[in-house]
Design an enzyme around this catalytic site. Structure first.
Site, PDB file in Angstrom:
ATOM      1  N   GLU A 165      -0.560  -2.550  -4.363  1.00 46.39           N
ATOM      2  CA  GLU A 165      -1.263  -3.704  -4.664  1.00 46.39           C
ATOM      3  C   GLU A 165      -1.143  -4.995  -3.498  1.00 46.39           C
ATOM      4  OE1 GLU A 165      -3.417  -3.706  -7.280  1.00 46.39           O
ATOM      5  OE2 GLU A 165      -2.592  -1.923  -8.166  1.00 46.39           O
ATOM      6  N   ASP A 175      -8.935   1.343  -2.812  1.00 47.20           N
ATOM      7  CA  ASP A 175      -8.254   2.684  -3.315  1.00 47.20           C
ATOM      8  C   ASP A 175      -9.017   3.837  -2.851  1.00 47.20           C
ATOM      9  OD1 ASP A 175      -6.668   1.355  -5.290  1.00 47.20           O
ATOM     10  OD2 ASP A 175      -8.183   0.932  -6.661  1.00 47.20           O
TER      11      ASP A 175
END
Length: 942
Positions: A165, A175
């Site tokens: 994160e 991602d």
């Protein structure tokens, strides 16, 4: 254009010089996370007041960051780690020798810990509202994720998740998996799993267990229920942005391990660049070099801070400048509104004023009742002084005296500084401000306010507002409405439903409707403001038709305001108001409506408006954002309109969009965005956003709106499949909104310099296309994208330039020399329209004669696009789209198959012909031999 005095640039230079000189002594105050000597300092993690007290939460946060620090250190090749961290404990928890907050608040946190408010999802996620390589807003963890150890089997250890994160938040990478497209076809026409790196192994699993890959293919698509389960033991070391849960994964994908073909957000948003290539380009690594091989980073240190009672001081300008353009009246109306409605109960409030000298008007007084609020209102200034000069430092000095009366220090206090004057000596008190531990919100009135006023807010983490000298502007009230306690408790904060103003002619009226939705209704207030001596005629109807008249409102003739408080919970539906100007001259009439959440179980719809940069130079555009949510769930299909007010001139209205194009990075994430570049003058601009949703079905987007760590459904170990518990997520949800809703939020202010006088030439190109997609059907390529505009995302571009290649490297490095696609029949549509274009590429090969060395040739195509306006200004090159020609693994291409059949037939016929020939020759030979033998025997007989 606004003109500044000659002393302005000199004062600005002195102020900047002072800031630079102080930066080494006070490097972190109000500045957020800083990287110093390879270590990150001042990382702020805040726990929401709604989270029940649990000391294990603090312990687990510490363990997570400690693990993350060493994992990050190794992943960045010994470059960075976490040095010191602050954990903000909510005031709702018991005091436990925590330190007192200075300028920390929930709204400034880099990491927030809070529930989804009734949902069951526990996905950690990062809200990314900008493009590749840009910082996000915050990381979100649920308390259950931090406390429930069972979740680590699906997400991996918490420290690894935090690094995943952190890469989203700090470095703007995305991602490398795709739940919507878990498989794709590579350049060799093979079915591949969307992953990075491609070396990560596993097996295909069908409905009844493991199965060969071909069993998953049905008509070029994959079976429902067919998935890919990864091996728990791997040799691959990358990538953290794909599956941080694997024990072997300790690196980010780099240029040698990156899977450029995978259809994931990293490839789409970063033009097929690897995560490590993006990270290493960050400013964090410009002057940060790897530590010595033998040197290890120290473990992180933690500071626990807790907010005490809220302390606020209004520091108000009363110089003669405030008499211009009804500035004092606007201040009185907005300050009364703030004291009576906005500031939370139990807050200590004081008031100071200043012209060339400072004065304390009211010492700290705690608000426990409406009488306390009215008492504070009575101390607001009622007139200006004759002095034209202002000393902002004198006003702040008196403000500090007020707040220090409570605890001897200004730590954790809030100053609301309002001024319209210019002060050449504003920099003199900067050291005091920076070391005070106080947060300063600044409100500049008119074009004469000191240019460097916002530096106080910037240095202390405060908000910045601008109020133009426009009679019907409601910017002052909007600014005070935006200034909340900053605790993060949305159930206690006041929510603005309406803010409008209009210059109304005599005996004309301002009429409008406010929508009260079910999520709000408690403590609802209607506030009317006017300019003349007597109030307008006020008529208000509730959804049931009940009528409220002027005499139902509480009137303050001194400040020219009238307010109506609705007891209990205001009825949901449409409230219609009419303000009739009964005065004989035109005047500005204004209406503001605020409310609070109707229930502590259902979060209200909220909107947060902001800009990417609050100071810029022409011709760079401003990127305007509005984050529209219900709790943490993005709201889709809302009508979001930004109003931008310059120092002089008319306001500009701009529709914000959540379409994943132009300034909007991610489609349907609840963040509505747009470019703004209609700069009329140099100076400050004020921003306000209106959000409306009509009576319809309101769609709440996925429970994980941002970039989030992957939850792994299971692993294979020693030939056995071990499945994790199903991931809990609410997913997409629809709820009936019988009445719709309306919201308003101030977005603060921004400033622009370098705007040329008068009309200026076109310097704004079309915006970059960021959502180009390509699919191949029957050897035709179909492209789709969102049309850019003539200027960024507004208007209509003139033409497109599309180029393609079967080499990714070629189109990345040399777009202008890639194969040009004929677009003579392609005419750009208006910005925001979905474009579709189909063409037949000439770079595919069809026969086996084109297959070198007997191997399958790549059938992958790469395409990019540029838009051009009428002045030949070109957009940046789009994201690179890619697609493959699908050939089922059990068959060859049709022409190759026909060729092989023909060849087989001809070969067979040739063989048959040869055999027949041999038989015939043999037969003839034998016949001749028989005839010769017969003749010879006859001769002998004779």
């Amino acid at each position: 254009m606004t003109q500044r005095g000659n002393a302005g640039p000199i004062c600005n230079l002195k102020f900047v010089t002072l800031l630079v000189a102080l930066s080494s002594e006070l490097p972190f105050l109000g500045a957020g996370v800083q990287l110093q000597d390879n270590g990150y300092n001042e990382l702020l993690i805040a726990i929401n007041p709604q989270v029940p007290e649990n000391q294990n939460l603090i312990s687990n946060i510490k363990e997570m960051i400690t693990e993350a620090s060493f994992y990050l250190f190794n992943a960045t090749k010994r470059r960075v780690f976490f040095r010191n961290i602050k954990i903000l404990i909510p005031a709702t928890w018991k005091a436990n020798n925590y330190s007192k907050v200075k300028q920390e608040s929930y709204e400034k946190a880099n990491v927030i810990v809070t529930d989804w408010y009734g949902a069951h999802g526990d996905d950690p996620y990062t809200l990314q509202h900008r493009g590749c390589g840009k910082e996000g807003k915050y990381i979100h963890f649920t308390p259950n994720f931090l406390l429930n150890d069972n979740l680590t089997s699906g997400y991996g250890s918490r420290g690894r998740v935090f690094v995943h994160e952190w890469a989203h938040l700090r470095w703007g990478v995305f991602d490398e998996y795709n739940n919507d497209k878990p498989f794709y076809i590579n350049g060799q026409n093979q079915i591949k799993v969307t992953r990075c790196s491609s070396d990560i192994t596993g097996i295909f699993v069908c409905e009844k267990g493991p199965c060969p890959q071909e069993n998953c293919i049905i008509s070029k698509l994959f079976k429902e229920g067919c998935t890919f389960i990864y091996n728990s033991t791997q040799n691959a070391t990358a990538s953290i942005m794909f599956m941080q849960s694997l024990s072997s994964v300790v690196e980010f994908c780099n240029s040698s391990t990156h899977n450029q073909e995978a259809p994931n957000l990293q490839n789409q948003m970063c033009s097929l660049r690897s995560a490590w290539d993006v990270i290493i380009d960050s400013t964090d690594f410009h002057h940060s070099f790897p530590m010595n091989e033998t040197e290890l980073p120290p473990p992180p240190t933690f500071s626990l801070v807790q907010a005490g009672v809220k302390v606020v001081c209004l520091v108000l300008d009363v110089s003669s400048k405030m008499a211009e353009a009804n500035r004092l009246l606007q201040l009185q109306q907005a300050a009364e509104f703030y004291l009576m409605q906005i500031v939370e109960i139990h807050t200590f409030v004081g008031i100071a004023s200043f012209d060339s000298k400072g004065e304390i008007r009211a010492q700290l007084h705690q608000i426990n009742s409406d009488d306390d609020r009215k008492l504070l209102v009575s101390y607001l200034p009622t007139a200006v002084t004759a002095k034209t000069e202002v000393s902002i430092c004198s006003g702040l000095k008196k403000g500090f005296e007020v707040v220090e009366k409570l605890n001897g220090k200004a730590y954790g206090s809030v100053m609301i500084l309002v001024t319209s004057g210019d002060d050449k000596f504003i920099g003199n008190c900067l050291p005091t401000v920076l070391s005070s531990g106080s947060t300063i919100h600044s409100i500049a009135l008119g074009s004469s306010a000191v240019p460097n006023l916002e530096e106080f807010s910037h240095s202390t983490g405060g908000l910045k507002f601008f109020v133009p000298d426009i009679s019907n502007s409601n910017s002052m009230t909007d600014a005070f409405s935006r200034i909340s306690s900053g605790t993060g408790d949305i159930f206690q904060q006041r929510i603005q439903l309406e803010s409008t103003g209009e210059n109304v002619k005599p005996h004309h009226q301002l009429k409008n409707t406010v929508t009260m939705d079910n999520s709000v209704g408690n403590d609802t207030v209607f506030l009317v403001m006017w300019q003349t001596s007597s109030p307008p005629e006020i008529i208000l109807f509730d959804p049931d038709g009940r009528k409220y008249h002027t005499n139902n409102f509480i009137t303050n003739l001194t400040f020219r305001t009238a307010s109506l408080w609705i007891p209990g919970t205001a009825k949901a539906g449409h409230w219609t108001y009419t303000l009739n100007n009964t005065h004989h001259s035109p005047q500005a009439l204004k209406m503001t409506v605020t409310s609070r959440a109707s229930s502590s179980a259902v979060p209200p719809v909220t909107v947060e408006a902001f800009v990417e940069r609050d100071s810029l130079h022409f011709p760079h555009p401003v990127m305007i954002y509005a984050n529209v949510r219900k709790g943490f769930y993005p709201i889709l299909n809302a009508t979001v309109t930004a109003t931008v007010e310059p120092e002089t001139g008319d306001p500009v209205m701009l529709r914000l969009l959540d379409n994943g194009a132009g300034a909007d990075v991610i489609k349907n994430d609840g963040i509505y965005s747009r470019y703004f570049f209609s700069f009329a003058v140099n100076g400050r601009y004020s921003l306000k956003v209106h959000v409306n949703h009509s009576h319809s079905i309101t769609t709440l987007a996925h429970s994980n709106p941002g970039s989030h760590a992957m939850y792994v459904p299971g692993y294979t170990a020693n030939g056995n499949i071990q499945m994790n518990a199903p991931r809990k997520s609410v997913g997409r949800n629809e709820e009936e909104q019988k009445w719709g809703f309306s919201r308003v939020s101030s977005g603060g202010s921004f400033s622009v310099l370098g705007v040329p006088p008068g009309p200026h030439p076109d310097v704004f190109p079309p915006c970059k296309i960021i959502d180009l997609e390509a699919v191949i059907v029957e050897k035709e390529v179909t492209l789709s994208w969102t049309a850019p505009g003539e200027d960024f995302d507004q208007g209509q571009a003139t033409s497109y330039e599309i180029r393609m290649s079967n080499s990714l490297q070629n189109i990345q490095d040399d777009f202008n020399n890639a194969i040009l696609v004929n677009t003579s029949k392609l005419n750009p549509q208006h910005a925001g329209t979905r474009e579709i274009f189909t063409f037949s590429p000439q770079i595919f090969t069809n026969g086996p004669e084109h297959q070198p060395n007997g191997e399958n040739e790549s059938h992958r195509i790469y395409v990019a696009i540029q838009a051009m306006d009428r002045n030949s200004l070109k957009s940046a090159i789009s994201n690179i789209a890619q697609a493959s020609l699908f050939i089922p693994p059990s068959s060859a291409p049709v022409r190759a198959r026909d060729y092989l059949i023909l060849k087989g037939v001809l070969t067979a016929m040739g063989l048959i012909g040869i055999i027949c020939l041999i038989i015939v020759v043999t037969h003839c030979t034998l016949n001749r031999k028989k005839r010769a033998d017969k003749k010879e025997n006859g001769t002998k007989l004779l």
